[in-house]
Write an enzyme that holds these catalytic residues in place. Structure first.
Site, PDB file in Angstrom:
ATOM      1  N   GLU A 265      59.557  73.536   6.170  1.00 19.15           N
ATOM      2  CA  GLU A 265      60.396  73.638   4.976  1.00 19.15           C
ATOM      3  C   GLU A 265      61.418  74.768   5.132  1.00 19.15           C
ATOM      4  O   GLU A 265      62.559  74.662   4.673  1.00 19.15           O
ATOM      5  CB  GLU A 265      59.522  73.875   3.741  1.00 19.15           C
ATOM      6  CG  GLU A 265      58.573  72.738   3.405  1.00 19.15           C
ATOM      7  CD  GLU A 265      59.323  71.458   3.071  1.00 19.15           C
ATOM      8  OE1 GLU A 265      60.378  71.533   2.403  1.00 19.15           O
ATOM      9  OE2 GLU A 265      58.870  70.387   3.503  1.00 19.15           O
ATOM     10  N   TRP A 268      64.063  73.367   7.290  1.00 18.41           N
ATOM     11  CA  TRP A 268      64.926  72.441   6.544  1.00 18.41           C
ATOM     12  C   TRP A 268      66.061  73.203   5.864  1.00 18.41           C
ATOM     13  O   TRP A 268      67.192  72.722   5.793  1.00 18.41           O
ATOM     14  CB  TRP A 268      64.113  71.658   5.510  1.00 18.41           C
ATOM     15  CG  TRP A 268      64.959  70.741   4.674  1.00 18.41           C
ATOM     16  CD1 TRP A 268      65.546  71.029   3.476  1.00 18.41           C
ATOM     17  CD2 TRP A 268      65.344  69.400   4.993  1.00 18.41           C
ATOM     18  NE1 TRP A 268      66.273  69.954   3.013  1.00 18.41           N
ATOM     19  CE2 TRP A 268      66.170  68.935   3.924  1.00 18.41           C
ATOM     20  CE3 TRP A 268      65.083  68.546   6.054  1.00 18.41           C
ATOM     21  CZ2 TRP A 268      66.719  67.652   3.916  1.00 18.41           C
ATOM     22  CZ3 TRP A 268      65.631  67.268   6.043  1.00 18.41           C
ATOM     23  CH2 TRP A 268      66.444  66.833   4.983  1.00 18.41           C
ATOM     24  N   TRP A 296      78.549  52.174  -8.683  1.00 19.23           N
ATOM     25  CA  TRP A 296      77.807  52.931  -9.695  1.00 19.23           C
ATOM     26  C   TRP A 296      78.221  52.488 -11.087  1.00 19.23           C
ATOM     27  O   TRP A 296      79.341  52.016 -11.303  1.00 19.23           O
ATOM     28  CB  TRP A 296      78.080  54.429  -9.551  1.00 19.23           C
ATOM     29  CG  TRP A 296      77.770  55.028  -8.224  1.00 19.23           C
ATOM     30  CD1 TRP A 296      78.666  55.506  -7.310  1.00 19.23           C
ATOM     31  CD2 TRP A 296      76.475  55.239  -7.647  1.00 19.23           C
ATOM     32  NE1 TRP A 296      78.024  55.992  -6.199  1.00 19.23           N
ATOM     33  CE2 TRP A 296      76.666  55.853  -6.381  1.00 19.23           C
ATOM     34  CE3 TRP A 296      75.172  54.984  -8.078  1.00 19.23           C
ATOM     35  CZ2 TRP A 296      75.612  56.194  -5.540  1.00 19.23           C
ATOM     36  CZ3 TRP A 296      74.120  55.328  -7.247  1.00 19.23           C
ATOM     37  CH2 TRP A 296      74.336  55.924  -5.994  1.00 19.23           C
ATOM     38  N   ASN A 334      58.897  70.231  -6.345  1.00 19.43           N
ATOM     39  CA  ASN A 334      59.692  69.517  -5.350  1.00 19.43           C
ATOM     40  C   ASN A 334      59.431  68.015  -5.350  1.00 19.43           C
ATOM     41  O   ASN A 334      60.363  67.207  -5.265  1.00 19.43           O
ATOM     42  CB  ASN A 334      59.433  70.088  -3.957  1.00 19.43           C
ATOM     43  CG  ASN A 334      60.325  69.441  -2.908  1.00 19.43           C
ATOM     44  OD1 ASN A 334      61.536  69.520  -2.991  1.00 19.43           O
ATOM     45  ND2 ASN A 334      59.718  68.785  -1.934  1.00 19.43           N
ATOM     46  N   TRP A 352      74.899  59.920  -7.681  1.00 15.78           N
ATOM     47  CA  TRP A 352      74.088  61.100  -7.367  1.00 15.78           C
ATOM     48  C   TRP A 352      74.784  62.403  -7.723  1.00 15.78           C
ATOM     49  O   TRP A 352      74.133  63.412  -8.016  1.00 15.78           O
ATOM     50  CB  TRP A 352      73.680  61.103  -5.890  1.00 15.78           C
ATOM     51  CG  TRP A 352      74.837  61.208  -4.915  1.00 15.78           C
ATOM     52  CD1 TRP A 352      75.508  60.187  -4.321  1.00 15.78           C
ATOM     53  CD2 TRP A 352      75.444  62.421  -4.440  1.00 15.78           C
ATOM     54  NE1 TRP A 352      76.501  60.670  -3.508  1.00 15.78           N
ATOM     55  CE2 TRP A 352      76.488  62.033  -3.552  1.00 15.78           C
ATOM     56  CE3 TRP A 352      75.226  63.771  -4.658  1.00 15.78           C
ATOM     57  CZ2 TRP A 352      77.306  62.962  -2.887  1.00 15.78           C
ATOM     58  CZ3 TRP A 352      76.033  64.707  -4.016  1.00 15.78           C
ATOM     59  CH2 TRP A 352      77.057  64.302  -3.147  1.00 15.78           C
ATOM     60  N   TRP A 375      70.009  65.814  -2.473  1.00 16.53           N
ATOM     61  CA  TRP A 375      70.463  64.705  -3.312  1.00 16.53           C
ATOM     62  C   TRP A 375      70.976  63.553  -2.454  1.00 16.53           C
ATOM     63  O   TRP A 375      70.697  62.387  -2.738  1.00 16.53           O
ATOM     64  CB  TRP A 375      71.533  65.177  -4.298  1.00 16.53           C
ATOM     65  CG  TRP A 375      70.940  65.676  -5.575  1.00 16.53           C
ATOM     66  CD1 TRP A 375      70.605  66.959  -5.889  1.00 16.53           C
ATOM     67  CD2 TRP A 375      70.579  64.889  -6.719  1.00 16.53           C
ATOM     68  NE1 TRP A 375      70.053  67.028  -7.148  1.00 16.53           N
ATOM     69  CE2 TRP A 375      70.028  65.772  -7.685  1.00 16.53           C
ATOM     70  CE3 TRP A 375      70.666  63.540  -7.026  1.00 16.53           C
ATOM     71  CZ2 TRP A 375      69.573  65.327  -8.927  1.00 16.53           C
ATOM     72  CZ3 TRP A 375      70.203  63.094  -8.266  1.00 16.53           C
ATOM     73  CH2 TRP A 375      69.670  63.988  -9.197  1.00 16.53           C
TER      74      TRP A 375
END
Length: 458
Positions: A265, A268, A296, A334, A352, A375
């Site tokens: 993590e 990341w 969308w 998370n 998004w 996202w």
């Protein structure tokens, strides 16, 4: 007395393992300065929750500096202009700072370097962007090979201790008063509950690290269960640089159990910053151009659904619990972030970017790189992303990860319901009148999303 040097703080609000501070302290008197700069980030200036955190973190940093014989100078305005003026005012010959990689900070660093002698140091990430490269010499775009390459350079160097003292200049320049910046909400004080959950500042960060070590051995499983305290909750402390990733790495490796999942993590976080260095507009543009054709829903039609999602009134208890936790605490578990993001994007078919902007304003750990990459991972539009066609089933996720207690905590209308029915009150005909019906059924939302995806692909 030698000329002073300026120490430019940004998202690195600590004294320990602070390479810029260490370098500045070796040269003579140090003038630490924080510039509240909304002009360079423009539309990406800090959101409301981040400003709450910043207020308390700056107050903590000033207290720490004063214990070392120093203090924090506060100025507001364009970073390059403010630092150049402060250098002329104090006779400072250099500016030391940790390097930052958001597109506006890279722009600001270039502007500052054009007006004063700027020295940048590493320390906001495990490795600076570009430190590991592919065999062809390019930047990694896929996380897994990137993580393997980073691991070859780990562990990071041992963290630097805070200096015993910091030499002060012969004369301190004028400083703004923190209270005059209006960083704290007042009418209404929607952050009233934040202080019950968070302790911004370097000391709070260190305490959070140590508290996590006691349960680090359970992280691999507990991190997915929102009803427990399985995550580290270090994200806002890392974002504001109150603790270095190197310190967190070394302490995690000292804990019992296998820290590999947690360390990935941290990697990341480095990965996300590498991506925004390659694609600076990651927060506003699809990394995969094909998604520019995604049909969308028009917000004139979807505005009420967006508002219901923001308020935690979707009729999906796990989604609503997460959105209400976000509003009350400035943070969301998370696993629930992924569920809530997927619901907005796929069940509600809302772009998004509307969700990412809401998180930007509402999260105390709102980080441009992490927020944007995460996202777009959920949306499927990112460089390394989940397939859009893989649609999370929030009701299944809720039961699978045992979210009943989490729902009871944040959705009190459902607190009286048992574990078997609380995840989907509608399906069991036990939904109270005070709780909304589903905005859309799971099957209906899934089919609409897949149809839109098929149209995008032509």
């Amino acid at each position: 007395m030698p000329a002073p040097v300026l120490l430019w703080f940004r998202q690195d609000l600590r004294l320990s393992d602070q390479a810029a501070l260490a370098a500045a302290a070796q040269e003579g008197p140090v003038i630490p300065v924080y510039v509240l700069d909304d002009s360079v980030p423009r539309s990406w200036k800090m959101g409301g929750a981040s400003r709450w955190w910043l207020h308390h973190s700056l107050a903590s940093l000033d207290e720490s500096l004063r214990r070392k014989g120093s203090r924090l100078i506060l100025r507001r305005g364009n970073s390059a202009g403010v630092l150049a003026a402060l250098a002329a005012e104090t006779g400072a010959t250099k500016v030391h700072a940790l390097g930052h990689y958001e597109p506006w900070w890279r722009q600001a660093q270039k502007a500052v370097a054009g007006r004063v002698d700027l020295h940048l140091h590493d320390g906001t990430l495990l490795l600076p962007p570009g430190a590991v490269r592919t065999g062809a010499g390019g930047m990694y775009r896929i996380y897994t090979p990137f993580a393997r390459a980073v691991m070859e350079h780990m562990p990071p160097a041992d963290p630097l201790p805070a200096p015993q003292g910091i030499d002060a200049p012969g004369h301190w320049p004028e400083s703004d008063r923190l209270s005059d910046w209006g960083l704290l909400p007042s009418k209404p004080d929607w952050a009233a509950g934040f202080g019950e959950v968070w302790s911004p500042g370097e000391q709070g960060a260190r305490e959070r690290v140590e508290a996590f070590l006691d349960k680090a051995d359970a992280y691999a499983i507990a991190r997915d269960r929102p009803s427990g305290e399985g995550t580290s909750r270090l994200s806002p402390h890392l974002h504001f640089g109150e603790v270095s990733p190197a310190h967190v790495w070394h302490r995690a490796c000292a804990a019992k159990g296998d820290p590999s999942i947690f360390l990935r993590e941290l990697i990341w976080r480095d990965y996300a910053h590498n991506q925004v260095c390659v694609l600076p507009a990651y927060g506003s543009q699809n990394a995969q151009g094909a998604f520019d054709a995604m049909p969308w829903r028009d917000l004139r039609e979807a505005k009420r659904d967006l508002a219901a999602w923001q308020q935690g009134r979707t009729g999906y208890p796990i989604v609503d619990a997460g959105m209400r936790q976000l509003w009350r605490t400035g943070w969301m578990h998370n696993r629930v972030r992924m569920i809530a993001a997927s619901f907005l994007i796929k069940h509600l078919l809302i772009d998004w970017r509307h969700g990412a902007r809401w998180f930007w304003d509402a999260l105390v750990d709102a980080d441009y790189a992490n927020n944007s990459v995460n996202w777009q991972w959920v949306a499927g539009s990112g460089v390394d992303a989940n397939l859009f066609s893989r649609i999370m089933a929030p009701l299944v996720q809720s039961e699978k990860f045992d979210a009943a207690a989490y729902i009871r905590q944040w959705v009190p209308e459902l607190a009286h319901l048992g574990d078997k029915v609380i995840h989907d009150p509608d399906a069991h005909s036990v939904r109270p009148e005070s709780y909304p019906a589903k905005l859309i059924g799971h099957r209906e939302g899934r089919e609409r999303a897949l149809a839109a995806y098929a149209r995008m692909r032509g």
